[in-house]
Structures are given as structure tokens and as C-alpha cells.
Design a protein around this motif. Structure first.
Motif, short mmCIF file in Angstrom:
data_model
loop_
_atom_site.label_atom_id
_atom_site.label_comp_id
_atom_site.label_asym_id
_atom_site.label_seq_id
_atom_site.Cartn_x
_atom_site.Cartn_y
_atom_site.Cartn_z
N ILE A 312 80.87 17.90 76.55
CA ILE A 312 80.85 18.23 77.97
C ILE A 312 80.07 19.54 78.13
CG2 ILE A 312 82.24 18.95 79.97
CD1 ILE A 312 82.50 15.96 79.39
N LEU A 313 79.19 19.57 79.12
CA LEU A 313 78.41 20.77 79.44
C LEU A 313 79.11 21.47 80.60
CD1 LEU A 313 74.94 18.99 79.19
CD2 LEU A 313 76.06 20.35 77.42
N SER A 314 78.62 21.35 81.82
CA SER A 314 79.36 21.86 82.98
C SER A 314 80.42 20.83 83.37
CB SER A 314 78.42 22.06 84.17
OG SER A 314 77.57 23.16 83.94
N GLY A 315 81.64 21.28 83.58
CA GLY A 315 82.71 20.38 84.01
C GLY A 315 83.67 21.12 84.91
N SER A 316 84.21 20.41 85.91
CA SER A 316 85.11 21.08 86.86
C SER A 316 85.81 20.04 87.73
CB SER A 316 84.32 22.02 87.76
OG SER A 316 85.15 22.66 88.71
N PHE A 317 86.87 20.47 88.38
CA PHE A 317 87.45 19.71 89.48
C PHE A 317 86.47 19.79 90.64
CE2 PHE A 317 89.92 19.84 93.47
CZ PHE A 317 90.50 18.58 93.42
N ALA A 318 86.20 18.65 91.28
CA ALA A 318 85.26 18.60 92.42
C ALA A 318 86.05 18.49 93.72
CB ALA A 318 84.32 17.42 92.26
N PRO A 319 86.12 19.56 94.51
CA PRO A 319 86.94 19.53 95.73
C PRO A 319 86.55 18.43 96.72
CG PRO A 319 86.41 21.78 95.16
CD PRO A 319 85.59 20.91 94.25
N THR A 320 85.24 18.14 96.85
CA THR A 320 84.81 17.11 97.80
C THR A 320 85.29 15.73 97.37
OG1 THR A 320 82.83 18.44 98.20
CG2 THR A 320 82.79 16.20 99.05
N LEU A 321 85.45 15.51 96.07
CA LEU A 321 85.80 14.20 95.52
C LEU A 321 87.26 14.10 95.13
CD1 LEU A 321 82.71 13.92 93.13
CD2 LEU A 321 82.94 12.89 95.39
N ASP A 322 87.93 15.24 95.00
CA ASP A 322 89.33 15.30 94.58
C ASP A 322 89.54 14.70 93.19
OD1 ASP A 322 91.92 16.19 95.04
OD2 ASP A 322 92.59 14.24 95.79
N LYS A 323 88.56 14.91 92.32
CA LYS A 323 88.69 14.47 90.92
C LYS A 323 87.76 15.31 90.05
CE LYS A 323 87.39 10.19 91.96
NZ LYS A 323 86.99 8.77 91.82
N ALA A 324 87.90 15.18 88.74
CA ALA A 324 87.08 15.96 87.82
C ALA A 324 85.76 15.26 87.53
CB ALA A 324 87.84 16.19 86.51
N ILE A 325 84.69 16.06 87.47
CA ILE A 325 83.35 15.56 87.17
C ILE A 325 82.71 16.48 86.13
CG2 ILE A 325 82.98 14.52 89.45
CD1 ILE A 325 81.25 17.00 90.16
N ALA A 326 81.66 15.98 85.48
CA ALA A 326 80.99 16.82 84.49
C ALA A 326 79.61 16.27 84.17
CB ALA A 326 81.81 16.89 83.21
N PHE A 327 78.79 17.15 83.60
CA PHE A 327 77.60 16.73 82.87
C PHE A 327 78.01 16.65 81.41
CE2 PHE A 327 75.07 19.55 86.01
CZ PHE A 327 74.95 18.52 86.91
N ALA A 328 77.43 15.69 80.68
CA ALA A 328 77.66 15.59 79.24
C ALA A 328 76.33 15.36 78.56
CB ALA A 328 78.62 14.46 78.93
N ARG A 329 76.19 15.89 77.33
CA ARG A 329 75.02 15.56 76.52
C ARG A 329 75.48 14.66 75.39
NH1 ARG A 329 72.71 20.24 76.35
NH2 ARG A 329 71.43 19.73 78.13
N VAL A 330 74.88 13.47 75.32
CA VAL A 330 75.30 12.44 74.36
C VAL A 330 74.08 11.90 73.63
CG1 VAL A 330 77.34 11.77 75.71
CG2 VAL A 330 75.15 10.64 76.16
N PRO A 331 74.28 11.23 72.47
CA PRO A 331 73.14 10.64 71.78
C PRO A 331 72.46 9.60 72.66
CG PRO A 331 75.09 10.65 70.36
CD PRO A 331 75.54 11.03 71.73
N ALA A 332 71.12 9.52 72.59
CA ALA A 332 70.38 8.52 73.36
C ALA A 332 70.75 7.12 72.88
CB ALA A 332 68.89 8.76 73.21
N GLY A 333 70.66 6.13 73.76
CA GLY A 333 70.96 4.75 73.38
C GLY A 333 72.24 4.27 74.05
N ASP A 334 72.76 3.16 73.55
CA ASP A 334 73.95 2.53 74.14
C ASP A 334 75.20 3.31 73.74
OD1 ASP A 334 75.81 0.93 75.27
OD2 ASP A 334 75.52 -0.78 73.92
N THR A 335 75.79 3.99 74.69
CA THR A 335 76.96 4.83 74.40
C THR A 335 78.25 4.02 74.40
OG1 THR A 335 77.16 5.35 76.75
CG2 THR A 335 75.90 6.89 75.40
N GLY A 336 78.23 2.84 75.02
CA GLY A 336 79.46 2.05 75.15
C GLY A 336 80.45 2.76 76.06
N ALA A 337 81.73 2.46 75.89
CA ALA A 337 82.77 3.11 76.70
C ALA A 337 82.93 4.55 76.22
CB ALA A 337 84.08 2.35 76.57
N LEU A 338 82.93 5.48 77.16
CA LEU A 338 83.01 6.91 76.81
C LEU A 338 84.43 7.43 76.91
CD1 LEU A 338 79.91 8.18 78.81
CD2 LEU A 338 80.08 8.04 76.33
#
Length: 366
Positions: A312-338
Motif C-alpha cells: 500500500i502506498l497512500s491509504g486512508s479513510f475516504a470521507p466522501t465514500l465512507d470507506k477506505a481507499i488506497a493506491f498500491a504498487r503491485v507486480p505487473a500482470g494478472d494479480t488475481g484476487a487481492l
């Protein structure tokens, strides 16, 4: 020594909770970070961003220098006041900083770079500018106030001199112009921002900053701290230097490929490394994720994918959405279920396209 902006005493008088941010004593909030976030999404909020570093470049070869220094092509700037978002790269293609550059004349460009990277940015720019005979002048005499939200422009326009108001009202996005504020104070008004909302970022001489802040406050603009600024920019899908990219990360790996101009005949710093990485295949990608269950996504948490581990890079509770969101850096290609490792518990997250919020509303699929 912690540095202070000219508005420091004003923040404290408003009851701000202050924190150290990149060596600056800055307000994190004035009471409720959530309320400040909603004020910007629904009405108008203002941020003291005087800690940002303003740098003026002067010289006959200023444009030629910026063609060499920046990954985006400065030749896109043909009209006075027009602005460009870009990255400044090292020879390995890593991001030294992201910045905005303004065209103020063929021999005058203005850069706004991040506060925490000030010393290394100035050293790098000055070192590179020497060969082009370009003068690099930091502008600590400027303060900067960002006014953001659906009503932000209207509230700023109401404070401008009658002569300037129609011209600033017509100002396009990513453009700037001079205007007179309350009592004739000189302003450099840019239609830019870091919240996903419309509005202005205003540079002005430090001696007028408190008066402008007070005039905006009287006009109904709510003071907002760095806490709300962070949740707003994350919802808007905007990168934060140091968390989402740094000198070991290329624009391809930070989802900033759109800021790279691989135009013919221009050899900018880092270009060869970027072309090499693109040809070989970019190993990591930056994605958006949403946590639909309870919990908070935080920087540094491990992301588990079918094709390897990410974080996880930037991550936080998102007040507009009322849930947690984030940017993540992952290996390129098919990640499947995260899944994300939250204190030893593997929690499923959903990969989404970002921005997460646009025009104050959740984007499709969020």
C-alpha cells in the motif's frame, strides 16, 4: 529549526492542531478533519500552502533548459500564464520531484515544487541550469493560499478588483494571471489545485497573506488543514511525492506515464532509462484499491497478489465514500484476487480505476 509560514500565528489563533510536515510547522486540522474535507467537496475551503517552494527561472535559454530538465514537453506552453504538470527525473528515470511550471515569457518560467524536497530540488535545478546560463531564483517573498471547492472561484472572484474580475472568471484550467485583491494587493491567481475540485491557488507577497486569508474567511471560505488536503487528493487520484513515488520509482511505475512526452528530437534527463524500461516491460504498476469491509488501509501494508507481493502506498479513510481507499504498487500482470495484510489478518480488497471521486461524487465502480 522548524520553519513557519507567515500564517502560523493565524492558524494558532483559529485553534489549529499543528504538526511537523517536512520541517514546517503546519496545521493538520482546525477541529474536525472530516468537516473540513466535506466543506471543500460541497462549498469552499482554503489551505495555507506557503511552505511550497516557488522558483523563478530567467534566461535566454530557459525554454531549452526546461526541455532538457523535465519529462513533459515544455513546448506545450505557448500562451502566457499557461501551466504544465510534470516530473523531474534522475538519470535512472526515477522521480526527483513532481511540479508545476508556468510560462511567464520566453525568458521567464516559474516552478512550484514540493516543500519537503526543497533543498535537493534547488541543488539539482541549479546544477543543471549552469550549462544553459539560466538564473535560478527562489521566491521566499511569496506566500500561497489554495482555495478549493464548487464555490471557491465565486468567493475569490468576489474579492477581486472590478477591472480584473471578468478576466479571472474566464481563466481556463491550468492557467494563471495577475490580478488585484482586497485593497489593491497584487495576486498571481492560478486555476490549479490538489483536491479534485475547481478553484484557485493564489501566490502573493507574504506581507499581504494574513489580510487575504482573513478576507477569504469573512467571505465564508472554511480553513482546512493538511489532513483534509491528503484525503481530498487521494480521493481525486493525485500522487503524493515520497509515498507514491520517489527517486527509485519511474513515472511508468507511478501511473504518471501521461506526464512523459517521448517526442522526437528531445533528450531529457532520464529518457534513455524510461525507454529501456518500457521496452523491457515495466515490472511494477500502481493501482487503486477499495476496502468494502471495515478497516483502514495504511502506507506500508503488504498487498498479496497471485503473481507476487506489493504494498500500500497512500491509504486512508475516504470521507466522501465512507470507506477506505488506497493506491498500491503491485507486480505487473494478472494479480488475481487481492488481499491486504492488516495486522496479520488478510483482508480482501477490490481493484478499481481511479480517481475514486470526481465532481464531489463517487466514480463508477467505486
Amino acid at each position: 529549526m522548524t520553519e513557519k509560514t507567515v500564517l502560523n500565528a493565524t492558524h494558532r489563533a483559529l485553534g489549529a492542531r499543528m504538526v511537523d510536515f517536512g520541517g514546517w510547522d503546519m496545521p493538520i486540522n482546525y477541529g474536525s478533519q472530516i468537516e473540513e474535507h466535506h466543506a471543500v467537496r460541497r462549498d469552499a475551503g482554503m489551505f495555507d500552502v506557503s511552505h511550497m517552494t516557488v522558483v523563478d527561472l530567467h534566461g535566454a535559454r530557459a525554454r531549452e533548459f526546461l526541455r532538457h530538465l523535465l519529462a513533459n514537453n515544455i513546448d506545450k506552453l505557448k500562451v502566457h500564464g499557461k501551466a504544465l504538470y510534470t516530473c523531474m527525473l534522475n538519470e535512472r528515470g526515477g522521480v526527483i520531484d513532481d511540479l508545476i511550471v508556468y510560462f511567464l515569457g520566453e525568458e521567464h518560467f516559474r516552478l512550484v515544487v514540493n516543500a519537503a524536497t526543497r533543498a535537493k530540488d534547488l541543488a539539482w535545478i541549479e546544477n543543471q541550469a549552469a550549462a544553459f546560463g539560466v538564473q535560478v531564483k527562489e521566491r521566499p517573498d511569496f506566500a500561497m493560499i489554495a482555495v478549493q471547492g464548487p464555490q471557491a472561484r465565486a468567493k475569490v472572484l468576489g474579492l477581486l478588483h472590478d477591472v480584473d474580475r471578468p478576466r479571472i472568471e474566464k481563466l481556463g484550467k491550468f492557467a494563471a494571471a495577475a490580478a488585484q485583491g482586497p485593497h489593491g494587493m497584487p495576486l498571481f491567481v492560478a486555476r490549479t489545485g490538489y483536491t479534485g475540485e475547481d478553484g484557485f491557488e493564489i501566490m502573493l507577497p507574504v506581507e499581504h497573506a494574513v489580510a487575504l486569508w482573513e478576507a477569504l474567511h469573512a467571505a465564508g471560505v472554511k480553513p482546512a488543514g493538511l489532513g483534509a488536503r491528503d484525503t481530498l487528493r487521494l480521493e481525486a487520484g493525485m500522487n503524493l511525492y515520497g509515498q507514491d513515488m520517489d527517486e527509485a520509482v519511474t513515472p511508468w511505475e507511478a501511473n504518471l506515464g501521461w506526464t512523459v512526452s517521448l517526442d522526437d528530437g528531445r533528450d531529457f534527463i532520464g529518457r534513455a532509462a524510461l525507454e529501456q524500461q518500457k521496452a523491457a516491460g515495466v515490472p511494477r504498476v500502481m493501482i487503486g484499491v477499495v476496502l468494502d469491509d471495515k478497516g483502514v488501509l495504511r502506507h506500508g501494508q503488504k498487498v498479496l497478489a497471485a503473481n507476487g507481493e506489493g504494498e500500500i502506498l497512500s491509504g486512508s479513510f475516504a470521507p466522501t465514500l465512507d470507506k477506505a481507499i488506497a493506491f498500491a504498487r503491485v507486480p505487473a500482470g494478472d494479480t488475481g484476487a487481492l488481499r491486504v495484510d492488516i495486522r496479520g489478518r488478510e483482508v480482501p480488497v477490490r481493484q478499481v480505476k481511479y480517481p475514486f471521486v470526481r465532481d464531489g461524487k463517487p466514480c463508477d465502480g467505486i
